[in-house]
Design a protein around this motif. Structure first.
Motif, PDB file in Angstrom:
ATOM      1  N   GLY A  17     -10.857  -0.194  11.452  1.00  0.00           N
ATOM      2  CA  GLY A  17     -10.014   0.914  11.832  1.00  0.00           C
ATOM      3  C   GLY A  17      -8.858   1.212  11.125  1.00  0.00           C
ATOM      4  N   ALA A  18      -8.328   0.315  10.151  1.00  0.00           N
ATOM      5  CA  ALA A  18      -7.316   0.652   9.210  1.00  0.00           C
ATOM      6  C   ALA A  18      -7.573   1.576   8.373  1.00  0.00           C
ATOM      7  N   SER A  19      -8.790   1.306   7.714  1.00  0.00           N
ATOM      8  CA  SER A  19      -9.214   2.305   6.763  1.00  0.00           C
ATOM      9  C   SER A  19      -9.461   3.770   7.382  1.00  0.00           C
ATOM     10  N   THR A  37       1.063   1.456  13.451  1.00  0.00           N
ATOM     11  CA  THR A  37       0.762   2.573  13.795  1.00  0.00           C
ATOM     12  C   THR A  37       0.290   3.401  12.421  1.00  0.00           C
ATOM     13  N   PRO A  38      -0.386   4.388  12.649  1.00  0.00           N
ATOM     14  CA  PRO A  38      -0.842   5.130  11.388  1.00  0.00           C
ATOM     15  C   PRO A  38       0.141   5.275  10.147  1.00  0.00           C
ATOM     16  N   ALA A  39       1.306   5.466  10.571  1.00  0.00           N
ATOM     17  CA  ALA A  39       2.271   5.842   9.531  1.00  0.00           C
ATOM     18  C   ALA A  39       2.589   4.123   8.772  1.00  0.00           C
ATOM     19  N   ASP A  40       2.452   3.143   9.537  1.00  0.00           N
ATOM     20  CA  ASP A  40       2.719   1.651   9.032  1.00  0.00           C
ATOM     21  C   ASP A  40       1.718   1.514   8.184  1.00  0.00           C
ATOM     22  N   ILE A  41       0.369   1.992   8.539  1.00  0.00           N
ATOM     23  CA  ILE A  41      -0.568   1.632   7.580  1.00  0.00           C
ATOM     24  C   ILE A  41      -0.549   2.350   6.225  1.00  0.00           C
ATOM     25  N   VAL A  42      -0.261   3.851   6.290  1.00  0.00           N
ATOM     26  CA  VAL A  42       0.140   4.407   5.180  1.00  0.00           C
ATOM     27  C   VAL A  42       0.996   3.907   4.150  1.00  0.00           C
ATOM     28  N   GLY A  43       2.200   3.525   4.913  1.00  0.00           N
ATOM     29  CA  GLY A  43       3.504   2.524   4.204  1.00  0.00           C
ATOM     30  C   GLY A  43       2.882   1.625   3.597  1.00  0.00           C
ATOM     31  N   VAL A  44       1.735   0.773   3.988  1.00  0.00           N
ATOM     32  CA  VAL A  44       1.339  -0.526   3.361  1.00  0.00           C
ATOM     33  C   VAL A  44       0.432   0.062   2.420  1.00  0.00           C
ATOM     34  N   PHE A  45      -0.281   0.902   2.265  1.00  0.00           N
ATOM     35  CA  PHE A  45      -1.112   1.432   1.169  1.00  0.00           C
ATOM     36  C   PHE A  45      -0.187   1.763   0.089  1.00  0.00           C
ATOM     37  N   ARG A  46       0.604   2.787   0.328  1.00  0.00           N
ATOM     38  CA  ARG A  46       1.575   3.228  -0.686  1.00  0.00           C
ATOM     39  C   ARG A  46       2.150   2.125  -1.305  1.00  0.00           C
ATOM     40  N   ARG A  47       2.798   1.087  -0.431  1.00  0.00           N
ATOM     41  CA  ARG A  47       3.643  -0.160  -1.318  1.00  0.00           C
ATOM     42  C   ARG A  47       2.757  -0.883  -2.218  1.00  0.00           C
ATOM     43  N   GLU A  48       1.471  -1.124  -1.582  1.00  0.00           N
ATOM     44  CA  GLU A  48       0.605  -2.266  -2.194  1.00  0.00           C
ATOM     45  C   GLU A  48      -0.286  -1.455  -3.288  1.00  0.00           C
ATOM     46  N   PHE A  49      -0.441  -0.323  -3.573  1.00  0.00           N
ATOM     47  CA  PHE A  49      -1.362   0.426  -4.443  1.00  0.00           C
ATOM     48  C   PHE A  49      -0.614   1.505  -5.188  1.00  0.00           C
ATOM     49  N   MET A  50       0.248   2.372  -4.809  1.00  0.00           N
ATOM     50  CA  MET A  50       0.728   3.413  -5.479  1.00  0.00           C
ATOM     51  C   MET A  50       2.422   2.959  -5.882  1.00  0.00           C
ATOM     52  N   HIS A  51       2.422   2.300  -7.145  1.00  0.00           N
ATOM     53  CA  HIS A  51       3.836   1.996  -7.492  1.00  0.00           C
ATOM     54  C   HIS A  51       4.365   2.723  -8.388  1.00  0.00           C
ATOM     55  N   ASN A  52       5.211   3.660  -7.616  1.00  0.00           N
ATOM     56  CA  ASN A  52       6.033   4.732  -8.343  1.00  0.00           C
ATOM     57  C   ASN A  52       7.222   4.305  -9.175  1.00  0.00           C
ATOM     58  N   GLN A 102      -3.968  -7.054   6.752  1.00  0.00           N
ATOM     59  CA  GLN A 102      -4.278  -8.317   7.731  1.00  0.00           C
ATOM     60  C   GLN A 102      -2.856  -9.146   7.522  1.00  0.00           C
ATOM     61  N   ARG A 103      -2.134  -9.084   6.454  1.00  0.00           N
ATOM     62  CA  ARG A 103      -1.229  -9.897   6.153  1.00  0.00           C
ATOM     63  C   ARG A 103       0.088  -9.104   7.012  1.00  0.00           C
ATOM     64  N   GLU A 104       0.148  -7.750   7.145  1.00  0.00           N
ATOM     65  CA  GLU A 104       1.166  -7.110   7.722  1.00  0.00           C
ATOM     66  C   GLU A 104       0.972  -7.241   9.508  1.00  0.00           C
ATOM     67  N   THR A 105      -0.201  -7.369   9.701  1.00  0.00           N
ATOM     68  CA  THR A 105      -0.313  -7.509  11.057  1.00  0.00           C
ATOM     69  C   THR A 105       0.050  -9.011  11.522  1.00  0.00           C
ATOM     70  N   GLU A 106      -0.182  -9.978  10.649  1.00  0.00           N
ATOM     71  CA  GLU A 106       0.408 -11.282  11.098  1.00  0.00           C
ATOM     72  C   GLU A 106       1.741 -11.342  11.218  1.00  0.00           C
ATOM     73  N   ILE A 107       2.377 -10.694  10.081  1.00  0.00           N
ATOM     74  CA  ILE A 107       3.921 -10.722   9.814  1.00  0.00           C
ATOM     75  C   ILE A 107       4.349  -9.909  11.248  1.00  0.00           C
ATOM     76  N   ARG A 108       4.030  -8.890  11.435  1.00  0.00           N
ATOM     77  CA  ARG A 108       4.582  -8.115  12.833  1.00  0.00           C
ATOM     78  C   ARG A 108       4.220  -8.655  14.029  1.00  0.00           C
ATOM     79  N   ALA A 109       3.125  -9.286  14.097  1.00  0.00           N
ATOM     80  CA  ALA A 109       2.689 -10.008  15.294  1.00  0.00           C
ATOM     81  C   ALA A 109       2.419  -8.892  16.177  1.00  0.00           C
TER      82      ALA A 109
END
Length: 556
Positions: A385-387, A422-437, A411-418
């Motif tokens: 569902g995250a993808s 949200t969709p915005a959270d998932i986009v944030g994880v993606f940009r942080r992990e893979f789009m290093h500006n 998965q790490r983020e879900t464990e941290i937040r317990a």
């Protein structure tokens, strides 16, 4: 008659042997290897390799440690002739590497072959003629005696031409083509005729190559043929028995391994099994088979990403994700029970103990794979569902390998937040992990020019303090950029996975690129978005470099 009718085929005749020794033998050392990628592999391609592809393949084979490399059929192909001359005239052959060339047992072709080899320090001249009943009777219309005479005359011509070039250290090799479907007694007769001409000695051996030109029987039958041949051929102590199997029955590697048990010394094959019909024997698979049994294969397979990328670029054939040992999904566990078993075994696996991990016959790190690629999550594991949500937010379809890479940080983020993301959270994880500006390098500008089959690229990189101009060339803009990084900064970047997509339709579409690159044996995955497709691709590559630097990896 039903078109699919087994009755039109005959079982392959077996050898009645009561003294088999090969079933009781074990392998303890690697054979002599000879790569035939540049000859047998090349002739099987829909589009044969161009000059730059041949040069790239040659460089890889040397880097892997091959000491014998068949480089072409120079008498039958002008591109092959020119490539042999390039190797010799530009001093591209290391002192410990011997090139091999193939030639039919025909006088004019043999003469042309030696002309191509003039000036080489050492070479194997590999002469052959067909010997099987179907070739003798239906193709060449020759008697057994006629075929033997062709082989004998070819051997004499090879020997006499060699005498004209005394500065070269010559090695002679003969193949009874289609050995696997030739009567073994007759194969021995033909080879004995050739041996009688060459008169090899234990100090100066000849190579007798036994090809399964068409794999027509089970591997044990081929082993019987090889053992029978070794027992009956003349001057066995003055010969190197070589094997060249094909994969028509899917048993090319098995047949080659059993042939070694049966007395063979040397193996010819190609990287990842490219070749006629179903392919040649896969040297990577066979070498890794040995490695997994504690035998030094005497080839460097640890650069698996480089091998795959080079073979794919030179052959235009993609590697199957389930290819033995080196496929992208070989060390991937989607099953929950498999994941649990791997985790538990890794937790107790000591560095100084023999490798013993459930579902993993070797340590993936030996091939440059990390454990993030071993334990992955797919939609059946509840993380698909995250993808899906990310794709809805970004307007792109993530490539399968990027979906897999995304699963771990999600998965790490879900464990941290317990809790739920949200969709915005998932986009944030993606940009942080893979789009290093905010990494060390950014792309200031670039220019690409195409000249023939080559792309020339100039780019300006900004590191926060100054702008550096880099230059490179390659078969495409991406490979030219990687070449420029390597030349300017010593960064060895191998693009393993790549995908690009338009975020929305239209001529001014915003593009997103996804890249996975191998840098010093470690994989880094990144993405980038831009109004220009190529700019997005180059920035994605830069982001993998920035990730590597943030991991304190010495990329030079």
């Amino acid at each position: 008659m039903n078109r699919f009718d087994h009755r039109k085929y005959r079982p392959f005749p077996v050898i009645r042997k009561t003294d088999r020794r090969w079933p009781d033998q074990t392998l303890s050392a690697a054979p002599l290897w000879c790569s035939v990628d540049l000859r047998d592999g090349n002739q099987a391609l829909m589009e044969p390799m161009n000059v730059s592809q041949k040069q790239r393949m040659w460089a890889l084979l040397v880097k892997m440690g091959f000491k014998e490399i068949e480089v072409g059929f120079p008498a039958a192909s002008q591109p092959d002739y020119d490539f042999v001359r390039w190797l010799i005239e530009h001093n591209q052959i290391p002192a410990d590497v011997t090139i091999q060339v193939l030639v039919q047992a025909r006088d004019e072709l043999i003469e042309r072959t030696y002309q191509a080899l003039e000036g080489v320090h050492k070479a194997v001249v590999h002469v052959y003629n067909s010997t099987s009943p179907v070739q003798r009777n239906k193709v060449f219309n020759q008697s057994k005696e006629g075929i033997i005479e062709i082989a004998r005359k070819g051997a004499m011509k090879v020997q006499s031409e060699a005498a004209k070039y005394p500065q070269t250290d010559w090695v002679f090799q003969y193949s009874p083509e289609s050995f696997s479907t030739t009567e073994v007694e007759y194969a021995v007769d033909v080879c004995n005729a050739v041996i009688g001409v060459w008169q090899p000695t234990p100090q100066r051996k000849a190579i007798i190559n036994l090809p399964a030109t068409v794999e027509s029987a089970m591997p044990n039958v081929f082993a019987d043929q090889v053992e029978w041949f070794c027992d009956h051929v003349n001057q066995r102590d003055s010969l190197i028995i070589s094997i060249h199997t094909h994969n028509d029955r899917g048993c090319g590697v098995a047949a080659a391994e059993l042939a070694l048990l049966a007395g063979a010394d040397r193996i010819e094959g190609t990287l990842l099994g490219n070749g006629e019909r179903t392919g040649n024997m896969d040297i990577v698979t066979m070498a890794m088979n040995m490695y997994s049994q504690g035998i030094d294969p005497m080839l460097d397979i640890s650069i698996a990403d480089d091998i795959i990328a080079t073979v794919e670029a030179c052959t235009n054939i993609k590697t199957h994700p389930r290819h033995p040992w080196v496929g992208e999904l070989v060390y991937t566990a989607f099953s929950g029970s498999h994941q649990d078993a791997i985790r538990k075994c890794l937790a107790v696996q000591a560095a100084d103990e023999p490798w013993d991990v459930a579902y993993l016959p070797i340590d993936p790190q030996d091939l440059g794979r990390n454990y993030q690629s071993v334990i992955r999550v797919n939609s059946q594991s509840g993380k698909g569902g995250a993808s899906y949500l990310l794709e809805q937010e970004l307007g792109v379809t993530l490539p399968r390998w990027m979906q897999i890479e995304l699963a771990q940080p999600i998965q790490r983020e879900t464990e941290i937040r317990a809790g739920e993301l949200t969709p915005a959270d998932i986009v944030g994880v993606f940009r942080r992990e893979f789009m290093h500006n905010d990494g060390r390098y950014s792309l200031a500008s670039y220019q690409v020019d195409k000249q023939g089959n080559h792309y020339h690229l100039q780019a300006a990189l900004h590191d926060g303090n100054q702008v550096t101009l880099i230059h490179g060339q390659g078969s495409g803009a991406i490979s030219a950029f990687a070449d420029a990084m390597h030349k300017a900064m010593g960064m060895d970047i191998q693009v393993v996975q790549f995908d690009e997509q338009a975020v929305e339709a239209g001529s001014d579409a915003v593009a997103m690129a996804f890249v996975q690159a191998s840098i010093r044996g470690q994989r880094f995955t990144a993405a980038a978005q831009d109004g220009d497709t190529l700019s997005a691709s180059l920035n994605a590559i830069l982001n993998t470099v920035n990730k590597a630097l943030q991991h304190n990896l010495q990329v030079a």
